[in-house]
Structure formats: structure tokens, C-alpha cells
Design a protein around this motif. Structure first.
Motif, PDB file in Angstrom:
ATOM      1  N   GLY A  61      -2.206  12.433  16.950  1.00 21.05           N
ATOM      2  CA  GLY A  61      -3.643  12.217  16.966  1.00 21.05           C
ATOM      3  C   GLY A  61      -4.229  12.153  18.359  1.00 21.05           C
ATOM      4  N   ASN A  62      -5.517  11.899  18.411  1.00 20.36           N
ATOM      5  CA  ASN A  62      -6.202  11.815  19.696  1.00 20.36           C
ATOM      6  C   ASN A  62      -5.800  10.573  20.479  1.00 20.36           C
ATOM      7  N   ASN A  63      -5.384   9.526  19.755  1.00 22.79           N
ATOM      8  CA  ASN A  63      -4.989   8.267  20.385  1.00 22.79           C
ATOM      9  C   ASN A  63      -3.816   7.703  19.602  1.00 22.79           C
ATOM     10  N   ILE A  64      -2.634   7.673  20.208  1.00 23.78           N
ATOM     11  CA  ILE A  64      -1.437   7.288  19.471  1.00 23.78           C
ATOM     12  C   ILE A  64      -1.507   5.854  18.950  1.00 23.78           C
ATOM     13  N   MET A  65      -2.140   4.960  19.694  1.00 22.49           N
ATOM     14  CA  MET A  65      -2.242   3.574  19.231  1.00 22.49           C
ATOM     15  C   MET A  65      -3.158   3.463  18.021  1.00 22.49           C
ATOM     16  N   ASP A  66      -4.258   4.219  18.030  1.00 26.13           N
ATOM     17  CA  ASP A  66      -5.136   4.234  16.860  1.00 26.13           C
ATOM     18  C   ASP A  66      -4.391   4.767  15.647  1.00 26.13           C
ATOM     19  N   THR A  67      -3.609   5.818  15.861  1.00 25.45           N
ATOM     20  CA  THR A  67      -2.843   6.401  14.764  1.00 25.45           C
ATOM     21  C   THR A  67      -1.850   5.394  14.190  1.00 25.45           C
ATOM     22  N   ILE A  68      -1.162   4.666  15.058  1.00 23.08           N
ATOM     23  CA  ILE A  68      -0.204   3.660  14.598  1.00 23.08           C
ATOM     24  C   ILE A  68      -0.913   2.541  13.837  1.00 23.08           C
ATOM     25  N   CYS A  69      -2.057   2.111  14.352  1.00 24.38           N
ATOM     26  CA  CYS A  69      -2.801   1.042  13.684  1.00 24.38           C
ATOM     27  C   CYS A  69      -3.242   1.459  12.279  1.00 24.38           C
ATOM     28  N   VAL A  70      -3.716   2.700  12.153  1.00 22.56           N
ATOM     29  CA  VAL A  70      -4.235   3.168  10.870  1.00 22.56           C
ATOM     30  C   VAL A  70      -3.114   3.439   9.878  1.00 22.56           C
ATOM     31  N   TYR A  71      -2.072   4.162  10.296  1.00 26.77           N
ATOM     32  CA  TYR A  71      -1.093   4.677   9.349  1.00 26.77           C
ATOM     33  C   TYR A  71       0.203   3.870   9.266  1.00 26.77           C
ATOM     34  N   VAL A  72       0.381   2.906  10.175  1.00 22.17           N
ATOM     35  CA  VAL A  72       1.589   2.078  10.124  1.00 22.17           C
ATOM     36  C   VAL A  72       1.230   0.602   9.941  1.00 22.17           C
ATOM     37  N   ILE A  73       0.476   0.062  10.858  1.00 28.47           N
ATOM     38  CA  ILE A  73       0.159  -1.368  10.783  1.00 28.47           C
ATOM     39  C   ILE A  73      -0.709  -1.672   9.570  1.00 28.47           C
ATOM     40  N   GLY A  74      -1.727  -0.857   9.334  1.00 28.85           N
ATOM     41  CA  GLY A  74      -2.597  -1.077   8.175  1.00 28.85           C
ATOM     42  C   GLY A  74      -1.826  -1.161   6.873  1.00 28.85           C
ATOM     43  N   PRO A  75      -0.984  -0.166   6.545  1.00 29.25           N
ATOM     44  CA  PRO A  75      -0.209  -0.234   5.302  1.00 29.25           C
ATOM     45  C   PRO A  75       0.734  -1.431   5.220  1.00 29.25           C
ATOM     46  N   PHE A  76       1.398  -1.788   6.322  1.00 29.08           N
ATOM     47  CA  PHE A  76       2.296  -2.934   6.274  1.00 29.08           C
ATOM     48  C   PHE A  76       1.521  -4.226   6.003  1.00 29.08           C
ATOM     49  N   VAL A  77       0.375  -4.381   6.636  1.00 30.96           N
ATOM     50  CA  VAL A  77      -0.437  -5.579   6.388  1.00 30.96           C
ATOM     51  C   VAL A  77      -0.887  -5.614   4.930  1.00 30.96           C
ATOM     52  N   GLY A  78      -1.313  -4.474   4.409  1.00 28.43           N
ATOM     53  CA  GLY A  78      -1.734  -4.418   3.016  1.00 28.43           C
ATOM     54  C   GLY A  78      -0.629  -4.800   2.058  1.00 28.43           C
ATOM     55  N   GLY A  79       0.589  -4.314   2.314  1.00 27.48           N
ATOM     56  CA  GLY A  79       1.718  -4.659   1.456  1.00 27.48           C
ATOM     57  C   GLY A  79       2.074  -6.126   1.530  1.00 27.48           C
ATOM     58  N   ILE A  80       2.001  -6.691   2.739  1.00 26.90           N
ATOM     59  CA  ILE A  80       2.306  -8.115   2.907  1.00 26.90           C
ATOM     60  C   ILE A  80       1.305  -8.984   2.161  1.00 26.90           C
ATOM     61  N   VAL A  81       0.030  -8.680   2.308  1.00 26.72           N
ATOM     62  CA  VAL A  81      -1.006  -9.474   1.630  1.00 26.72           C
ATOM     63  C   VAL A  81      -0.861  -9.366   0.115  1.00 26.72           C
ATOM     64  N   ALA A  82      -0.559  -8.167  -0.385  1.00 27.24           N
ATOM     65  CA  ALA A  82      -0.398  -7.981  -1.829  1.00 27.24           C
ATOM     66  C   ALA A  82       0.744  -8.842  -2.362  1.00 27.24           C
ATOM     67  N   ALA A  83       1.855  -8.894  -1.618  1.00 29.33           N
ATOM     68  CA  ALA A  83       3.002  -9.699  -2.052  1.00 29.33           C
ATOM     69  C   ALA A  83       2.634 -11.169  -2.128  1.00 29.33           C
ATOM     70  N   LEU A  84       1.919 -11.662  -1.126  1.00 25.74           N
ATOM     71  CA  LEU A  84       1.540 -13.076  -1.108  1.00 25.74           C
ATOM     72  C   LEU A  84       0.538 -13.396  -2.220  1.00 25.74           C
ATOM     73  N   VAL A  85      -0.404 -12.488  -2.449  1.00 21.38           N
ATOM     74  CA  VAL A  85      -1.393 -12.708  -3.521  1.00 21.38           C
ATOM     75  C   VAL A  85      -0.699 -12.752  -4.873  1.00 21.38           C
ATOM     76  N   TYR A  86       0.235 -11.812  -5.082  1.00 22.35           N
ATOM     77  CA  TYR A  86       0.907 -11.813  -6.386  1.00 22.35           C
ATOM     78  C   TYR A  86       1.812 -13.035  -6.537  1.00 22.35           C
ATOM     79  N   ARG A  87       2.596 -13.324  -5.516  1.00 22.40           N
ATOM     80  CA  ARG A  87       3.593 -14.394  -5.637  1.00 22.40           C
ATOM     81  C   ARG A  87       2.960 -15.765  -5.781  1.00 22.40           C
ATOM     82  N   TYR A  88       1.872 -16.003  -5.064  1.00 22.10           N
ATOM     83  CA  TYR A  88       1.327 -17.358  -5.027  1.00 22.10           C
ATOM     84  C   TYR A  88       0.037 -17.539  -5.817  1.00 22.10           C
ATOM     85  N   ILE A  89      -0.544 -16.471  -6.320  1.00 19.36           N
ATOM     86  CA  ILE A  89      -1.776 -16.596  -7.111  1.00 19.36           C
ATOM     87  C   ILE A  89      -1.595 -16.004  -8.511  1.00 19.36           C
TER      88      ILE A  89
END
Length: 269
Positions: free
Chosen positions: A226-254
Motif C-alpha cells: 500500500g501507500n503506507n505500510i503502517m496504515d496497511t498493517i493497522c487496517v488489515y492486521v491489527i483491526g482484525p485481531f482487535v475485533g476477534g479479541i473483543v468478540a471472544a470477550l463479549v461471548y465468554r463474559y456476556i
């Protein structure tokens, strides 16, 4: 033996998913054989369902590092099994990217030539996007990095929440295991229709990174990340991992305690 079985399951399933799904992107980009996120998304959904049916007796059919992390945090997978899953997912995605290059490499060269481009002078709108997702994937809106990361993360959050809900014993309303893979696949289909016009709807760090690495190996150049490697990592790597983590906590504890409470109430009644 367990490592080999899990690795093989994730490799085959991820390969099928990426080969068929990214292949749909390829024929849409190069030949106009499919139009819009609706048709491409349907292929992705069916590809994932097929992959699950083929491999779920070997592994738990995650095909996605963010899903695997989510399953660990939800208490449905052991940390010691993670290396087999991650290696299988990355290997499967990389092999699929290479196989698609064998199939479509010549057509890519023709596509670039028709548009006055080469692999060293390519642009965001070129055939490189078959292997390298981009954001914003629209000329009709604005997608800053944070919006792109939220889109990818929220998409994975919904995906993981659906997977947990459809595969957990506490949810008595879940569908039969015979058809659950179809609903998981259709979840991807609808997410691609909503998120695809913004970010290409990667929703999977292995599916995103490994094709980029293949593209770099065959000479696509700076567009690979991409035009900015850090932006690409944030969008396609960090974003999905955060989403998966939050989903696990919501399901497990709520959600999971709510399911258990409802089941207990029904027994008492």
C-alpha cells in the motif's frame, strides 16, 4: 500427529478459501466475469463453507489467525495448538496466491499492457489488487485509516461472534452442525457486501499478508504493502485481531452466561 493433522486441515482449508475467493476477485478484475461485491462475496462464502466441510474433522476449520486467537480467548482452543493453526493458515494462503499467479500471470501482463502499465509502474487500480488489498476501495467516499481499521475490526468481531454462537453448546438455538458452515460462509458474503466497497473486506491477516508477500516475490514493487505500510498493517492486521479479541470477550463474559442462565431457568421450570 496432532500437530500434523491440525496443520494439514488449516492448510487445505485456507488454500481452498483463498484459491476460490481470490480467484473470484481475479476473474472479476481481469475478465469482468463477476460484477460487484455481491457475486464475489457469494463465491467467498461458498468457498469457506466448502473448506469447513472438507477439513473440520482435521482441525477446527478456522482458516484465519484472528479467529484462532478469538477461540483461545473464548476458551475453545488451547494455546499450545496455535502454532499449527497459524503455520497452516499462512502456508495455505501463500500456496493459493502462487497457484493463482500460475493461472493468471499472463492475463495480468496483458491487463497491465492494455492500461499502459508495467509491474514496476503499476497503480492502486491495477491488477495488483488481486493480491494486494487496498483502501479506500472506492471513488465515491472517504476511508481514513481509522475508518478502515474499524471496518475490518468490526467485520471480524461480527464474524467471530457468529462462529462462537453457531458452534457453542450453550446456545440451544444454534443450527445443526450439518448446515452451520453454510451460515458462517453466508456471514462472510454479507460482510463483503457491506465492507468490501471500503477496504476489499480482507477480514483475515493471513489472507491479506501472504498474497502480498507473493506479489513482492514476483516483482510487483512498492504497491504490495500500500501507500503506507503502517496504515496497511493497522487496517488489515491489527483491526482484525482487535475485533476477534473483543468478540471472544463479549461471548465468554456476556452472551455465554446468558445462554447458561436461560438453560438453567428452563430446567428449573
Amino acid at each position: 500427529m496432532k500437530f500434523a493433522r491440525q496443520f494439514t486441515g488449516e492448510l487445505i482449508g485456507t488454500f481452498l478459501m483463498c484459491f476460490l475467493g481470490i480467484g473470484a476477485v481475479a476473474v472479476a478484475t481481469l475478465f469482468g466475469a463477476l460484477t460487484g461485491p455481491g457475486q464475489v462475496g457469494l463465491v467467498w462464502g461458498l468457498a469457506i463453507a466448502i473448506g469447513i466441510y472438507v477439513t473440520r474433522n482435521l482441525s477446527d476449520a478456522h482458516f484465519n489467525p484472528a479467529v484462532s486467537i478469538s477461540m483461545i480467548l473464548a476458551g475453545k482452543m488451547k494455546v499450545r495448538d496455535l502454532p499449527a493453526y497459524l503455520l497452516g493458515q499462512c502456508a495455505g494462503a501463500f500456496l493459493a496466491a502462487g497457484s493463482l499467479w500460475v493461472l493468471f500471470g499472463d492475463s495480468v501482463a496483458k491487463n497491465l499492457s492494455n492500461n499502459g502499465l508495467t509491474m514496476s509502474t503499476n497503480s492502486i487500480g491495477s491488477a495488483a489488487t488481486i493480491w494486494c488489498e487496498v483502501f479506500p476501495n472506492t471513488a465515491n467516499g472517504t476511508v481514513p485509516m481509522m475508518v478502515g481499521a474499524f471496518a475490518e475490526g468490526f467485520g471480524v468481531f461480527l464474524l467471530c461472534l457468529v462462529i462462537l454462537s453457531l458452534t457453542s453448546d450453550e446456545n440451544k438455538g444454534k443450527p445443526s452442525s450439518l448446515i452451520a458452515p453454510l451460515f458462517i460462509g453466508l456471514t462472510i458474503t454479507v460482510l463483503i457486501n457491506v465492507i468490501g466497497p471500503l477496504t476489499d473486506a480482507g477480514l483475515n491477516p493471513a489472507r491479506d499478508i501472504m498474497p502480498r508477500l507473493w506479489a513482492a516475490c514476483v516483482g510487483w514493487g512498492s504497491i504490495c504493502f500500500g501507500n503506507n505500510i503502517m496504515d496497511t498493517i493497522c487496517v488489515y492486521v491489527i483491526g482484525p485481531f482487535v475485533g476477534g479479541i473483543v468478540a471472544a470477550l463479549v461471548y465468554r463474559y456476556i452472551l455465554k452466561p446468558m445462554h447458561i442462565k436461560k438453560n438453567d431457568d428452563e430446567v428449573e421450570a
